[in-house]
Write a protein that holds these residues in place. Sequence first.
Motif, PDB file in Angstrom:
ATOM      1  N   VAL A   1      43.791  45.061  50.614  1.00 46.01           N
ATOM      2  CA  VAL A   1      45.064  44.862  49.575  1.00 46.01           C
ATOM      3  C   VAL A   1      44.888  46.950  48.738  1.00 46.01           C
ATOM      4  O   VAL A   1      44.283  47.031  48.563  1.00 46.01           O
ATOM      5  CB  VAL A   1      44.498  43.933  48.074  1.00 46.01           C
ATOM      6  N   ASN A   2      46.609  46.940  49.060  1.00 41.54           N
ATOM      7  CA  ASN A   2      46.459  48.545  48.335  1.00 41.54           C
ATOM      8  C   ASN A   2      45.339  49.364  49.086  1.00 41.54           C
ATOM      9  O   ASN A   2      45.316  50.142  47.617  1.00 41.54           O
ATOM     10  CB  ASN A   2      46.863  48.431  46.716  1.00 41.54           C
ATOM     11  N   ASP A   3      45.307  49.467  50.385  1.00 43.55           N
ATOM     12  CA  ASP A   3      44.604  49.900  51.078  1.00 43.55           C
ATOM     13  C   ASP A   3      42.877  50.571  50.461  1.00 43.55           C
ATOM     14  O   ASP A   3      41.732  50.664  50.662  1.00 43.55           O
ATOM     15  CB  ASP A   3      44.628  52.002  50.602  1.00 43.55           C
ATOM     16  N   GLU A   4      42.637  48.800  49.378  1.00 42.28           N
ATOM     17  CA  GLU A   4      40.928  48.815  49.272  1.00 42.28           C
ATOM     18  C   GLU A   4      40.911  47.138  49.890  1.00 42.28           C
ATOM     19  O   GLU A   4      41.345  46.230  49.647  1.00 42.28           O
ATOM     20  CB  GLU A   4      41.000  48.742  47.668  1.00 42.28           C
ATOM     21  N   VAL A   5      39.822  47.326  50.617  1.00 39.66           N
ATOM     22  CA  VAL A   5      38.834  46.900  51.080  1.00 39.66           C
ATOM     23  C   VAL A   5      38.462  45.090  50.361  1.00 39.66           C
ATOM     24  O   VAL A   5      37.704  46.421  49.213  1.00 39.66           O
ATOM     25  CB  VAL A   5      37.984  47.339  53.053  1.00 39.66           C
ATOM     26  N   VAL A   6      38.986  44.256  50.785  1.00 38.17           N
ATOM     27  CA  VAL A   6      38.813  43.564  49.942  1.00 38.17           C
ATOM     28  C   VAL A   6      37.084  42.051  50.050  1.00 38.17           C
ATOM     29  O   VAL A   6      37.221  41.523  51.390  1.00 38.17           O
ATOM     30  CB  VAL A   6      39.831  42.154  49.371  1.00 38.17           C
ATOM     31  N   PRO A   7      36.261  42.589  50.539  1.00 39.04           N
ATOM     32  CA  PRO A   7      35.041  41.832  50.515  1.00 39.04           C
ATOM     33  C   PRO A   7      35.396  40.718  50.727  1.00 39.04           C
ATOM     34  O   PRO A   7      35.908  39.517  49.868  1.00 39.04           O
ATOM     35  CB  PRO A   7      34.164  42.192  49.969  1.00 39.04           C
ATOM     36  N   ARG A   8      34.641  39.348  51.305  1.00 31.76           N
ATOM     37  CA  ARG A   8      35.283  38.032  52.124  1.00 31.76           C
ATOM     38  C   ARG A   8      35.160  37.440  51.002  1.00 31.76           C
ATOM     39  O   ARG A   8      35.552  36.143  50.311  1.00 31.76           O
ATOM     40  CB  ARG A   8      34.481  37.746  53.356  1.00 31.76           C
ATOM     41  N   ARG A   9      33.309  37.616  50.638  1.00 28.80           N
ATOM     42  CA  ARG A   9      33.335  36.933  49.169  1.00 28.80           C
ATOM     43  C   ARG A   9      33.850  37.523  48.059  1.00 28.80           C
ATOM     44  O   ARG A   9      33.129  36.183  47.083  1.00 28.80           O
ATOM     45  CB  ARG A   9      31.223  37.264  49.266  1.00 28.80           C
ATOM     46  N   LYS A  10      35.216  38.026  48.074  1.00 26.27           N
ATOM     47  CA  LYS A  10      35.704  37.899  46.456  1.00 26.27           C
ATOM     48  C   LYS A  10      37.174  37.605  47.023  1.00 26.27           C
ATOM     49  O   LYS A  10      37.220  37.746  46.337  1.00 26.27           O
ATOM     50  CB  LYS A  10      35.679  39.854  46.236  1.00 26.27           C
ATOM     51  N   TRP A  11      37.515  37.133  48.256  1.00 30.62           N
ATOM     52  CA  TRP A  11      39.161  36.574  48.244  1.00 30.62           C
ATOM     53  C   TRP A  11      38.778  35.626  47.101  1.00 30.62           C
ATOM     54  O   TRP A  11      40.214  36.021  47.225  1.00 30.62           O
ATOM     55  CB  TRP A  11      38.852  36.106  49.560  1.00 30.62           C
ATOM     56  N   GLY A  12      38.291  34.881  46.600  1.00 29.66           N
ATOM     57  CA  GLY A  12      38.576  33.633  46.010  1.00 29.66           C
ATOM     58  C   GLY A  12      39.354  34.370  44.760  1.00 29.66           C
ATOM     59  O   GLY A  12      39.642  33.553  44.019  1.00 29.66           O
ATOM     60  N   GLU A  13      38.212  35.494  44.016  1.00 19.78           N
ATOM     61  CA  GLU A  13      38.721  35.814  43.025  1.00 19.78           C
ATOM     62  C   GLU A  13      39.456  37.065  42.566  1.00 19.78           C
ATOM     63  O   GLU A  13      39.892  37.492  41.645  1.00 19.78           O
ATOM     64  CB  GLU A  13      37.061  36.094  42.177  1.00 19.78           C
ATOM     65  N   SER A  14      39.781  37.503  43.890  1.00 22.81           N
ATOM     66  CA  SER A  14      40.827  38.708  44.746  1.00 22.81           C
ATOM     67  C   SER A  14      42.533  37.889  43.915  1.00 22.81           C
ATOM     68  O   SER A  14      42.647  37.288  45.105  1.00 22.81           O
ATOM     69  CB  SER A  14      40.265  39.686  45.270  1.00 22.81           C
ATOM     70  N   PRO A  15      42.817  39.061  42.773  1.00 22.37           N
ATOM     71  CA  PRO A  15      44.508  38.348  42.638  1.00 22.37           C
ATOM     72  C   PRO A  15      45.488  39.117  43.790  1.00 22.37           C
ATOM     73  O   PRO A  15      45.445  40.423  44.669  1.00 22.37           O
ATOM     74  CB  PRO A  15      44.701  39.239  41.347  1.00 22.37           C
ATOM     75  N   VAL A  16      46.793  38.899  44.446  1.00 19.85           N
ATOM     76  CA  VAL A  16      47.327  39.193  44.767  1.00 19.85           C
ATOM     77  C   VAL A  16      48.700  39.468  43.664  1.00 19.85           C
ATOM     78  O   VAL A  16      48.851  37.922  43.537  1.00 19.85           O
ATOM     79  CB  VAL A  16      47.904  38.410  46.411  1.00 19.85           C
TER      80      VAL A  16
END
Lengths: 259, 69
Positions: free
Chosen positions: B39-54
């Motif tokens: 997201v915006n050129d920063e990799v979001v690790p899979r374990r953080k998909w649930g807590e990472s906002p879009v």
Amino acid sequence: MDDRWKVGPYEFSSRLLVGTAKYPNYQVMLDALEASGTDLVTVAIRRLDIDASSESGVLELISDRYELLPNTAGCYTAKDAILTANLAREALETNLIKLEVIADDETLLPDGEELLKAAGALVDDGFVVMAYTNDDPVLCRKLQDLGCAAVMPLGSPIGSGMGIRNPYNFRIIREILEVPMLLDAGVGTPSDATLAMELGCDGVLLNTAISGAEKPVTMARAFKLAVEAGRLAYQSGRIPKRLYAQASSPLEGVVHSES
Amino acid sequence: MELMINGEVQRFDSENPQTVAELMVFLEITEKRGVAVAVNDEVVPRRKWGESPVNDGDRVEIIRATQGG
């Protein structure tokens, strides 16, 4: 023959690295990979086709059997290559990366400046970087100095099938490098791979020479044998070249008739 | 809200996905082998998909390892 070799912490027995692109179909690819004897195959990182997202594609066929080497093919800047490498590490849970930063789409030649920038950043971030590079001894040395785990000079442009256009540079690069040196790109036919190994390369990476052959599976076997032959020849020490003949048979006791 | 997903603008009208995990559900990306998200050129690790906002205007890259040389 036990002749294992290492890239950073990763250990392999085959010295032939094979790409997974451009085969007529999956079955030919699988049969060719098998026939090549490879342990390490390259994959690309591409935007997911959202409409076809229920398929895992090639990974379910190869990920259990081969170590995967993701590449940054198609990247023109260090920034894009670094992002692609990070996505690859997350997607495949490997620190291995085949770093490609190209300058233009006609030659696909590496952009040395961007390549060095990306290599330094990725090494610092813990990647095991295998750098695809020009056959420039100075650039190769700089990549080694930055901490690349392997340096992979091109023989000739990607997909050109022109073989090693400057074997003398390969000899110089071999003397400079302490990390593994692989021929990457330009291989057309197995004798190109043999020459690379005879010049002291630790391995050969190719794709089109197998996938584009009329019979990819038998060509894959030909490359397996070619790489082994070249490796053995390098280890065995060739004879020097001479301008004039040197008889093989004994010179004493040659039969002479009366004249 | 609008997201730029793999270079294309996608509009969400009523049910806005709040996190990367919700976005993946919305896009029906069920086979996650070899998939990664930035997201915006920063990799979001899979374990953080649930807590990472879009959020509106975010650039989302969703990639998969595929055949390559």
